[in-house]
Enzyme design. Structure first.
Site, PDB file in Angstrom:
ATOM      1  N   LYS A  60       0.845  -1.205   0.000  1.00 33.86           N
ATOM      2  CA  LYS A  60       0.000   0.000   0.000  1.00 33.86           C
ATOM      3  C   LYS A  60       0.877   1.251   0.000  1.00 33.86           C
ATOM      4  CE  LYS A  60      -3.927   2.009   2.549  1.00 33.86           C
ATOM      5  NZ  LYS A  60      -4.838   1.850   3.722  1.00 33.86           N
ATOM      6  N   SER A 135      -9.767   1.911   2.813  1.00 29.83           N
ATOM      7  CA  SER A 135      -8.876   2.636   1.942  1.00 29.83           C
ATOM      8  C   SER A 135      -7.840   1.750   1.232  1.00 29.83           C
ATOM      9  CB  SER A 135      -8.131   3.719   2.731  1.00 29.83           C
ATOM     10  OG  SER A 135      -7.315   3.128   3.724  1.00 29.83           O
ATOM     11  N   SER A 159      -9.973  -0.439   7.047  1.00 28.71           N
ATOM     12  CA  SER A 159      -9.408  -0.319   5.695  1.00 28.71           C
ATOM     13  C   SER A 159      -8.722  -1.550   5.140  1.00 28.71           C
ATOM     14  CB  SER A 159      -8.435   0.847   5.641  1.00 28.71           C
ATOM     15  OG  SER A 159      -9.153   2.012   5.410  1.00 28.71           O
TER      16      SER A 159
HETATM   17  N1  GLN Z   1     -13.230   4.266   6.089  1.00 32.65           N
HETATM   18  C1  GLN Z   1     -12.614   4.676   7.318  1.00 32.65           C
HETATM   19  C2  GLN Z   1     -12.197   6.128   7.216  1.00 32.65           C
HETATM   20  O1  GLN Z   1     -12.473   6.724   6.239  1.00 32.65           O
HETATM   21  C3  GLN Z   1     -11.457   3.791   7.657  1.00 32.65           C
HETATM   22  C4  GLN Z   1     -10.215   4.173   6.988  1.00 32.65           C
HETATM   23  C5  GLN Z   1      -9.042   3.342   7.404  1.00 32.65           C
HETATM   24  O2  GLN Z   1      -9.185   2.329   8.095  1.00 32.65           O
HETATM   25  N2  GLN Z   1      -7.876   3.792   7.035  1.00 32.65           N
HETATM   26  O3  GLN Z   1     -11.606   6.662   8.099  1.00 32.65           O
END
Ligand code: GLN
Length: 454
Positions: A60, A135, A159
């Protein structure tokens, strides 16, 4: 077969499908092939081989990699070439894996659909009209599309697990502190964890084995012995006590998702597990709590992006303030700005007690809900997300709807405990994920149950 063959195979597959999936932001073919060549020299000799010998992996793009641009999918870092590698990347090298490239994500890991990448979206390999989740959408899609054997993602509020669920792969968020975050660009430091996205549970155990363990460079890293995760995959769940929170299968959960999860629970029962309903009464406050805490920490962490130290700087600034203001205005996308503003507001004096402090207290209540259930149960099981993947563009105009997709993953993040998402069937032709949640540092049981079910 040689490592060079494997690595070439990975790039061939990327050539074939990544024009449609768009999981990658950067490819490091030259370095990867050089490394493959070096590993091939070990073949046919007595030299010891690492746990992940020769296997192509994607990383990532919020995990820093020396020699490979690390952008966090942000315009702010579009030219950022790190001078060191994250501890997890070094561990992958020690395990003899080969890094293929860097994977798309929501900008600074803020989002749940990959639509917040400032470069381009990633598309769900099952149906390219749908989001891959986020994400770590690029991480999940690259594995689902067969471009790499496995990948690393990061999980702050879901995410790793949510994109795994949407793309029909396995995603594990380890216990907070089990995997080093040295070299992970910080979003919300009390929540962020790195973890594996893989095709199956066995691969997940291998990858976790390679990256877990104490790191003196990360002050939140736990100094504990890493168990043998592979030997945990016994297939035996007889007498295992499974708790199903009624809040996880209640209102707002797609009936087809519920059906798939109920069928999975039946399978576990047929393998000898004891399944009972419980309550995690503070679940309804988790999303509000998370968005206050995560945004507050983000507003503080992202202060380092000032146009001076990292990434891009606005052209022809009038003075220092202008450097800050314009670099940040031009460098950050809308969602990142929204989080910074929300977090700065929540932390400001006069509001601190009402928002940040209150959220910290609710976080403790959410953690206690889990503690109580774990007094009598080995794992907690429910869906990973309330729905399967949604169509690209269908939720972009409404951030709140987007935030609510995280309702089932966020409580685990707030409690700091481990959870895995494993595929448990399809709904309308799209994958559904089963979330198996364990006690702190009990990844072995989480993996054992997931493996027995799979
Ligand atoms: N969707 C969540 C957010 O927007 C989780 C994001 C994540 O785990 N990095 O914060």
């Amino acid at each position: 077969i040689t490592v060079t063959d494997l690595v070439n195979e990975s790039y061939n597959r990327i050539d074939e499908v990544d024009g449609k999936v768009r999981a990658f932001l950067t490819l490091g073919k030259e370095q990867a092939l050089a490394r493959a060549g070096a590993l091939d020299e070990k073949l046919g000799t007595d030299d010891s081989r690492g746990l992940l010998f020769g296997l192509p992996i994607g990383v990532k793009d919020n995990i820093v990699t020396e020699g490979l641009t690390t952008t966090c999918a942000s315009q702010f870092l579009r030219n950022y070439d790190p001078i060191y590698s994250a501890t997890v990347v070094k561990k992958l090298q020690e395990a003899d894996a080969v890094t293929i490239g860097k994977l798309n994500m929501d900008e600074f890991a803020m989002g749940g659909s990959n639509e917040n990448s400032s470069f381009h979206p990633t598309y769900n390999p099952w149906n390219t009209e749908y989001v891959p989740g986020g994400s770590s959408g690029g991480s999940a899609a690259s594995v689902a599309a067969g471009e790499v054997f496995f990948s690393l993602g990061s999980d702050t509020g879901g995410s790793i697990r949510q994109p795994a669920s949407y793309c029909g792969v396995v995603g594990l968020k380890p216990t907070y502190g089990l995997v080093s975050r040295f070299g992970l660009v910080a979003f919300a430091s009390s929540l962020d964890q790195i973890g594996p996205l893989t095709k199956n549970v066995e691969d997940s155990a291998y990858l976790l084995q390679a990256i877990a363990g104490h790191d003196p460079s990360d002050s939140t890293s736990l100094n504990v012995d890493v168990p043998d995760y592979l030997s945990a995959l016994t297939g035996d769940v007889k007498g295992l006590r499974v708790a199903v929170p009624k809040e996880y299968v209640g209102q707002g959960i797609d009936p087809k998702v519920k059906e798939a999860v109920q069928a999975a629970l039946k399978t576990l029962e047929s393998l000898g597990a004891i399944v009972e309903e419980v309550s995690l009464p503070h679940t309804e406050y988790a999303v509000a709590t998370y968005y206050l805490l995560a945004s507050s920490e983000a507003s503080s962490n992202l202060a380092r992006f000032d146009g001076v130290r990292y990434g891009v700087r606005a052209d022809n600034p009038k003075n220092l303030l202008d450097v800050y203001l314009r670099s940040r205005s031009e460098g950050f996308g809308d969602e990142v700005k929204r989080r910074i503003m929300l977090g700065t507001y929540a932390l400001s004096s006069g509001y601190y007690d009402a928002y940040y402090l209150k959220a910290q207290k609710v976080r403790t209540l959410i953690k206690r809900d889990f503690d109580q259930v774990f007094e009598n149960y080995d794992v907690v099981i429910g869906p990973t997300a309330p729905t399967p993947a949604f169509k690209i563009g269908s939720q972009t105009s409404d951030p709140l709807t987007m935030y609510l997709n995280d309702i089932l993953t966020i409580p685990v993040s707030l409690a700091g405990i481990p959870a895995i998402s494993v595929p448990c069937g399809l709904a309308d032709g799209l994958p559904v994920g089963l979330q198996i949640i364990g006690k702190a540092l009990d990844e072995a049981t989480v993996l054992r149950v997931a493996h027995a079910y799979e």
